[in-house]
Design a protein around this motif. Structure first.
Motif, PDB file in Angstrom:
ATOM      1  N   LEU A  63       0.832  -1.212   0.000  1.00 21.98           N
ATOM      2  CA  LEU A  63       0.000   0.000   0.000  1.00 21.98           C
ATOM      3  C   LEU A  63       0.867   1.263   0.000  1.00 21.98           C
ATOM      4  O   LEU A  63       0.571   2.222  -0.707  1.00 21.98           O
ATOM      5  N   GLN A  64       1.929   1.248   0.789  1.00 21.31           N
ATOM      6  CA  GLN A  64       2.824   2.410   0.838  1.00 21.31           C
ATOM      7  C   GLN A  64       3.514   2.656  -0.492  1.00 21.31           C
ATOM      8  O   GLN A  64       3.832   3.788  -0.820  1.00 21.31           O
ATOM      9  N   LEU A  68       0.819   8.019  -5.705  1.00 21.37           N
ATOM     10  CA  LEU A  68      -0.012   8.969  -4.966  1.00 21.37           C
ATOM     11  C   LEU A  68      -1.444   8.999  -5.498  1.00 21.37           C
ATOM     12  O   LEU A  68      -2.403   9.010  -4.726  1.00 21.37           O
ATOM     13  N   GLU A  69      -1.610   8.998  -6.809  1.00 19.68           N
ATOM     14  CA  GLU A  69      -2.945   9.067  -7.406  1.00 19.68           C
ATOM     15  C   GLU A  69      -3.811   7.894  -6.956  1.00 19.68           C
ATOM     16  O   GLU A  69      -4.999   8.063  -6.685  1.00 19.68           O
ATOM     17  N   GLU A  70      -3.228   6.720  -6.875  1.00 22.32           N
ATOM     18  CA  GLU A  70      -3.965   5.535  -6.418  1.00 22.32           C
ATOM     19  C   GLU A  70      -4.330   5.661  -4.945  1.00 22.32           C
ATOM     20  O   GLU A  70      -5.434   5.295  -4.531  1.00 22.32           O
ATOM     21  N   ARG A  74      -8.191   5.611  -3.541  1.00 22.10           N
ATOM     22  CA  ARG A  74      -8.615   4.671  -2.496  1.00 22.10           C
ATOM     23  C   ARG A  74      -9.170   5.418  -1.287  1.00 22.10           C
ATOM     24  O   ARG A  74     -10.169   5.002  -0.694  1.00 22.10           O
ATOM     25  N   THR A  75      -8.524   6.519  -0.938  1.00 25.49           N
ATOM     26  CA  THR A  75      -8.988   7.315   0.191  1.00 25.49           C
ATOM     27  C   THR A  75     -10.350   7.935  -0.109  1.00 25.49           C
ATOM     28  O   THR A  75     -11.249   7.931   0.739  1.00 25.49           O
ATOM     29  N   GLN A  76     -10.533   8.445  -1.318  1.00 23.53           N
ATOM     30  CA  GLN A  76     -11.820   9.019  -1.696  1.00 23.53           C
ATOM     31  C   GLN A  76     -12.927   7.972  -1.637  1.00 23.53           C
ATOM     32  O   GLN A  76     -14.039   8.266  -1.187  1.00 23.53           O
TER      33      GLN A  76
END
Length: 90
Positions: free
Chosen positions: A11-12, A16-18, A22-24
């Motif tokens: 995951l780390q 950044l876009e991914e 995922r956060t959205q």
């Protein structure tokens, strides 16, 4: 949800876009699950500032809650208090 060390490393390593997408997705799920009756716990630090930014991109009306303990760095407190739609608890 628990992750193994290997899963966390994967995951780390995501672009950044991914990570943002995922956060959205998680923000939308959280907002819908609670029928919009939500808030962001906001310390004024970098992590909660980014989270509040991402939440408000999708749901601008979501309030932030800042707990003013009197122990915050002055710059962090000033930032938190100058952010729109912040509820201050003492």
């Amino acid at each position: 949800m628990k992750h193994t060390r290997e899963e966390l490393a994967e995951l780390q390593a995501l672009p950044l876009e991914e990570k943002v997408l995922r956060t959205q997705t998680r923000i939308i799920e959280w907002y819908l699950k609670h029928k919009g009756k939500v808030y962001v716990s906001f310390s004024g630090g970098k992590d909660s500032t980014v989270l509040l930014y991402l939440v408000r991109q999708l749901y601008p009306e979501v309030p932030a809650v800042f707990c003013d303990t009197g122990l915050e760095y002055p710059e962090v407190r000033e930032h938190a208090l100058s952010t729109p739609n912040v509820i201050v608890l003492r």
